[in-house]
Design an enzyme around this catalytic site. Sequence first.
Site, PDB file in Angstrom:
ATOM      1  N   ASP A  31       0.825  -1.219   0.000  1.00 16.28           N
ATOM      2  CA  ASP A  31       0.000   0.000   0.000  1.00 16.28           C
ATOM      3  C   ASP A  31       0.855   1.264   0.000  1.00 16.28           C
ATOM      4  OD1 ASP A  31      -2.347  -1.688   0.387  1.00 16.28           O
ATOM      5  OD2 ASP A  31      -1.721  -1.826   2.484  1.00 16.28           O
ATOM      6  N   GLU A  32       2.052   1.196  -0.563  1.00 17.68           N
ATOM      7  CA  GLU A  32       2.956   2.342  -0.545  1.00 17.68           C
ATOM      8  C   GLU A  32       2.697   3.323  -1.691  1.00 17.68           C
ATOM      9  OE1 GLU A  32       5.357  -1.344   0.772  1.00 17.68           O
ATOM     10  OE2 GLU A  32       4.184  -0.794  -0.999  1.00 17.68           O
ATOM     11  N   LYS A  87       2.552   2.007  -5.124  1.00 17.08           N
ATOM     12  CA  LYS A  87       3.281   1.460  -6.272  1.00 17.08           C
ATOM     13  C   LYS A  87       2.568   1.742  -7.587  1.00 17.08           C
ATOM     14  CE  LYS A  87       3.460  -2.702  -4.485  1.00 17.08           C
ATOM     15  NZ  LYS A  87       3.022  -2.369  -3.124  1.00 17.08           N
ATOM     16  N   ALA A 101      -3.484  -8.135  -4.362  1.00 17.03           N
ATOM     17  CA  ALA A 101      -2.936  -6.782  -4.228  1.00 17.03           C
ATOM     18  C   ALA A 101      -3.708  -5.841  -5.135  1.00 17.03           C
ATOM     19  CB  ALA A 101      -1.459  -6.776  -4.608  1.00 17.03           C
ATOM     20  N   GLY A 102      -3.981  -4.645  -4.647  1.00 14.55           N
ATOM     21  CA  GLY A 102      -4.717  -3.669  -5.440  1.00 14.55           C
ATOM     22  C   GLY A 102      -3.870  -2.445  -5.740  1.00 14.55           C
ATOM     23  N   HIS A 103      -3.882  -2.019  -7.000  1.00 19.00           N
ATOM     24  CA  HIS A 103      -3.194  -0.800  -7.401  1.00 19.00           C
ATOM     25  C   HIS A 103      -4.237   0.191  -7.913  1.00 19.00           C
ATOM     26  CE1 HIS A 103       0.833  -3.103  -8.213  1.00 19.00           C
ATOM     27  NE2 HIS A 103       0.526  -2.996  -6.941  1.00 19.00           N
ATOM     28  N   GLN A 108       2.971  -7.092  -3.506  1.00 24.57           N
ATOM     29  CA  GLN A 108       2.953  -6.693  -2.092  1.00 24.57           C
ATOM     30  C   GLN A 108       4.259  -5.975  -1.686  1.00 24.57           C
ATOM     31  OE1 GLN A 108       2.259  -9.951  -3.025  1.00 24.57           O
ATOM     32  NE2 GLN A 108       0.051  -9.873  -2.786  1.00 24.57           N
ATOM     33  N   THR A 125       2.914 -12.945   2.807  1.00 20.39           N
ATOM     34  CA  THR A 125       2.293 -13.505   1.620  1.00 20.39           C
ATOM     35  C   THR A 125       2.989 -14.829   1.281  1.00 20.39           C
ATOM     36  OG1 THR A 125       1.480 -12.934  -0.602  1.00 20.39           O
ATOM     37  CG2 THR A 125       3.773 -12.344  -0.074  1.00 20.39           C
ATOM     38  N   THR A 172      -7.403  -1.450  -1.038  1.00 19.71           N
ATOM     39  CA  THR A 172      -8.025  -1.409  -2.357  1.00 19.71           C
ATOM     40  C   THR A 172      -8.823  -2.672  -2.631  1.00 19.71           C
ATOM     41  OG1 THR A 172      -6.225  -0.030  -3.186  1.00 19.71           O
ATOM     42  CG2 THR A 172      -7.562  -1.149  -4.830  1.00 19.71           C
ATOM     43  N   THR A 201      -9.661  -5.301  -0.160  1.00 19.61           N
ATOM     44  CA  THR A 201     -10.535  -5.781   0.913  1.00 19.61           C
ATOM     45  C   THR A 201     -11.405  -4.697   1.520  1.00 19.61           C
ATOM     46  OG1 THR A 201      -8.876  -5.338   2.621  1.00 19.61           O
ATOM     47  CG2 THR A 201      -8.778  -7.493   1.528  1.00 19.61           C
ATOM     48  N   ARG A 260      -6.582   0.158   7.377  1.00 23.67           N
ATOM     49  CA  ARG A 260      -5.175  -0.117   7.601  1.00 23.67           C
ATOM     50  C   ARG A 260      -4.733   0.394   8.966  1.00 23.67           C
ATOM     51  NH1 ARG A 260      -4.239   2.276   1.786  1.00 23.67           N
ATOM     52  NH2 ARG A 260      -4.696   0.454   0.515  1.00 23.67           N
ATOM     53  N   SER A 278       0.837  13.732  -4.122  1.00 26.23           N
ATOM     54  CA  SER A 278      -0.616  13.540  -4.247  1.00 26.23           C
ATOM     55  C   SER A 278      -0.839  12.291  -5.089  1.00 26.23           C
ATOM     56  CB  SER A 278      -1.292  14.759  -4.903  1.00 26.23           C
ATOM     57  OG  SER A 278      -1.409  14.599  -6.302  1.00 26.23           O
TER      58      SER A 278
END
Length: 431
Positions: free
Chosen positions: A13-14, A16, A39-41, A225, A240, A300, A302, A306, A416
């Site tokens: 969640d950085e 990416k 993983a969600g982007h 991840q 993971t 993103t 689930t 956080r 941003s």
Amino acid sequence: MANVVVVGAQWGDEGKGKIVDWLSERADIIARFQGGHNAGHTLVIDGKVYKLNALPSGVVRGGKLSVIGNGVVLDPWHLLGEIETIRAQGVEINPDVLMIAENTPLILPIHGELDRAREEAASKGTKIGTTGRGIGPAYEDKVGRRSVRVADLADDATLVARVDRALQHHDPLRKGLGIEPVDRDALLAQLREVAPGILKYAAPVWKVLNEKRKAGKRILFEGAQGALLDIDFGTYPFVTSSNVIAGQAATGVGIGPGSIDYVLGIVKAYTTRVGEGPFPAELEDDDGQRLGERGHEFGTVTGRKRRCGWFDAVLVRQTCATSGVNGIAFTKLDVLDGFETLKICVAYDLDGKRLEYLPTAADQQARCTPIYEEMPGWSASTEGARSWADLPAEAIKYVRRVEELIDCPVALLSTSPEREDTILVTDPFAD
């Protein structure tokens, strides 16, 4: 020519997705090398939001080849659904712009069922916090040599043999968990139905990428991840099921490690974690709540809230070492706007002893408490800054102190979710 690996240097969640999208303009090929659709982007481009799980982030940019490598585990039904969703947003996806490695293992419905059943059966304190999408069981089948892989969809006899081998393992497991046996014929029917949609993207990725590399094409390798979730170097067992660190980029697509020229670690200006596991710098006070609200810290995939904490320099210094990070992309600096005082975790206290790294043993990780260094915050806004001159002096001091503590320079600074709100210090693709 330069080939760049992007890795999350915290627990994921950085940011990416934005950074990969920003870098993709300089790349010819974007390749996913590990993980699944857990993983969600999220990409924000010209005000339009794209949410990706299985597809490489480069698909939203025209003229790029996007690759799903063999290090990924792939849910074919999810992928085809995601393709249709992205197409509906005006993005063209066809075999000219998307390629799937023929040796990519598939996530089957039985994997998700097993994943969820195990998590439900786990007692409190032993739950991993899995998304329940079958990623772990799919990787288990891969190392157990019973996967159904993309290439198997092309030959029915092979497909039947692969499914039968998998069920020899899964049916006894399901019985022990109280799940009905697998309907073999129904599973085969599902796979036969999905096969044409997947096979049109199948290719010998290792061969194609090596040819492209020799032709001077720039490759951007994208992980899923964060490195603290790596199966070997993460906070085991709350990790993971694959290797996340930069070294996996080579084996995850089939190129030599000498083909990697630059490793970019993505680092958030504070720390977050989804799910269970140790988190020494976690905040359960008003500051933690404020970070979560300002940073919109919800998963993103689930939607889970956080856990938030101050920046942990110990962890990032460690992940920079295990991934060989050359420079970091520092994201979400704007979330810290308005804090009167900021803290950075510079070491841990473990039973009265100062530690400069996170120990391997889970019981010791749980007993680590943060040792903080305080810095003055800033009241001016950093949101949307596109040059160092746009930043308050205190913000620049904060970034510089982070560089010192993690022993790694900042290459990019994100202020941003918008792609253009990025300060470039060092171009990872510079020859």
